[in-house]
Design an enzyme around this catalytic site. Sequence first.
Site, short mmCIF file in Angstrom:
data_model
loop_
_atom_site.label_atom_id
_atom_site.label_comp_id
_atom_site.label_asym_id
_atom_site.label_seq_id
_atom_site.Cartn_x
_atom_site.Cartn_y
_atom_site.Cartn_z
N ARG A 33 0.82 -1.21 0.00
CA ARG A 33 0.00 0.00 0.00
C ARG A 33 0.85 1.26 0.00
O ARG A 33 0.38 2.33 -0.38
CB ARG A 33 -0.96 -0.01 1.19
CG ARG A 33 -2.18 -0.89 0.94
CD ARG A 33 -3.20 -0.77 2.04
NE ARG A 33 -2.78 -1.49 3.24
CZ ARG A 33 -3.51 -1.56 4.36
NH1 ARG A 33 -4.66 -0.90 4.44
NH2 ARG A 33 -3.07 -2.25 5.39
N ASN B 128 -0.37 3.30 6.85
CA ASN B 128 -0.57 2.22 5.90
C ASN B 128 -0.38 2.67 4.45
O ASN B 128 -0.35 1.84 3.55
CB ASN B 128 -1.97 1.60 6.05
CG ASN B 128 -2.09 0.77 7.31
OD1 ASN B 128 -1.16 0.03 7.66
ND2 ASN B 128 -3.21 0.88 8.00
#
Length: 464
Positions: free
Chosen positions: A20, A231
Amino acid sequence: MTTGDRRRFAVILAAGDGKRMKSDRPKVLCEVLFKPMIRWVEDACRAAGVEEICIVEGDQSELLRQAVSPACTFYRQAQRRGTGHAVRMAAEALAGGGDVVVLNGDSPFIDAQTINAAYRQHREEQNAVTVVTAHIAAPFGYGRILRDSAGAVTGIVEEKDADTEQKRITEINSGAYWFDAVFLAGALERITANNAQGEYYLTDVLGIALTDGLRAGGYTAPDSNVTLGANDRRALKTLNEIARQREIDRHLDEGVDIPCDDGVVIGKGVTIGHDTLILPGTILLGNTKIGAHCVIGPNSYLVDSTVGNGTRVNASYMTNAFVGENSTIGPFAQMRPNTSLGNGVKIGDFVEIKNSTIGDKTSVAHLTYIGDSDVGSQCNFGCGVVTANYDGCHKYRTVIGDRAFIGCNTNIIPPVQIGEGAYTAAGTTVDEDVPAGALAIGRVRQQVREEWAAKNINFKGGKK
């Protein structure tokens, strides 16, 4: 480490990849203030006195191990099957007993104060598990902490499972925990992957503790930033902005003047004296130490360097370099590693110095390269001086005595020594020692050929 006769150690979860993040590196190696996130977490543990650190790694373990202390112990999680599965990989460490703090390697704002305060509560309440929590104004997406009337934690409910009343709770799970290590080792064997993701969740351990009649506690951190992780790159940018502003605020509180912080980045290890002015575009990193009453910037970059009181560094680079008091550097100068400048030194534009010492009150005003040299005090360098310190195979040093005058466009071919008070004439190539007080002239004698241009150049265009 032990507290009394009680072992304390840490397990840091760091097996996540960088998908990600769109990165080739493990996620925990993405940097906040130019330091990998996992190093922030490790440093917090060591500052808290937790010296035994276990890291659960995934792929690219070599990169991860380069980023942390070699004293860490590593356990591999070959498959990503949830946080509970990750901690289970460190079962060997848990078998030794004591208390273990489990932390996320991508949560850089966990700090020693929080780790120790949570541990004190963990021991005082004799908890099997103590969750580090925080109150935030917008808790959407976080697991909510459920407590009974006595304040004991009775559960953690995820956002998707929370009812309307539970969603109003502002106390959230940070993902950091203290556990009794023996209890945790047994509980990890009992959790299941009977969920939509088919993963083993560490949060399920809390329910096992309550089922067994053990106490679960929650330490509420005063700083909600301890819950923050990253993230993706947007979240990483947020962490950097928070960390950057914290450091700027810290230095403002200590008497540093930062009138406009555009482009200003100051690392955690940097110290700056009072009444120093930091101008826009300045980046200070590593173990950099700035004295009082300095002016740094605009657009300067200093890493692991020391600047004495009253010195100005304007639009210049310094790496592993030292400059004394009341000196001026720049604009557009570069001080490379192992450069040491004295007090009252003047380094002007487009000057580069490497692995050299420069004495007090020496002036190197412009367009000069000094490498592998020892230069005395009160020397003067004209424009365009070069020390030709490298012959393609070896590097040699130049030694220049006090009060020497090095004329414009002098080329110095070491190993040579230029004595105290010696002069070199402009355009000289010095390849032999120059005695103290002498003048070295090493250039071709000028010749003038009358009417040469008229005989050799067609002024109507082109040569004959």
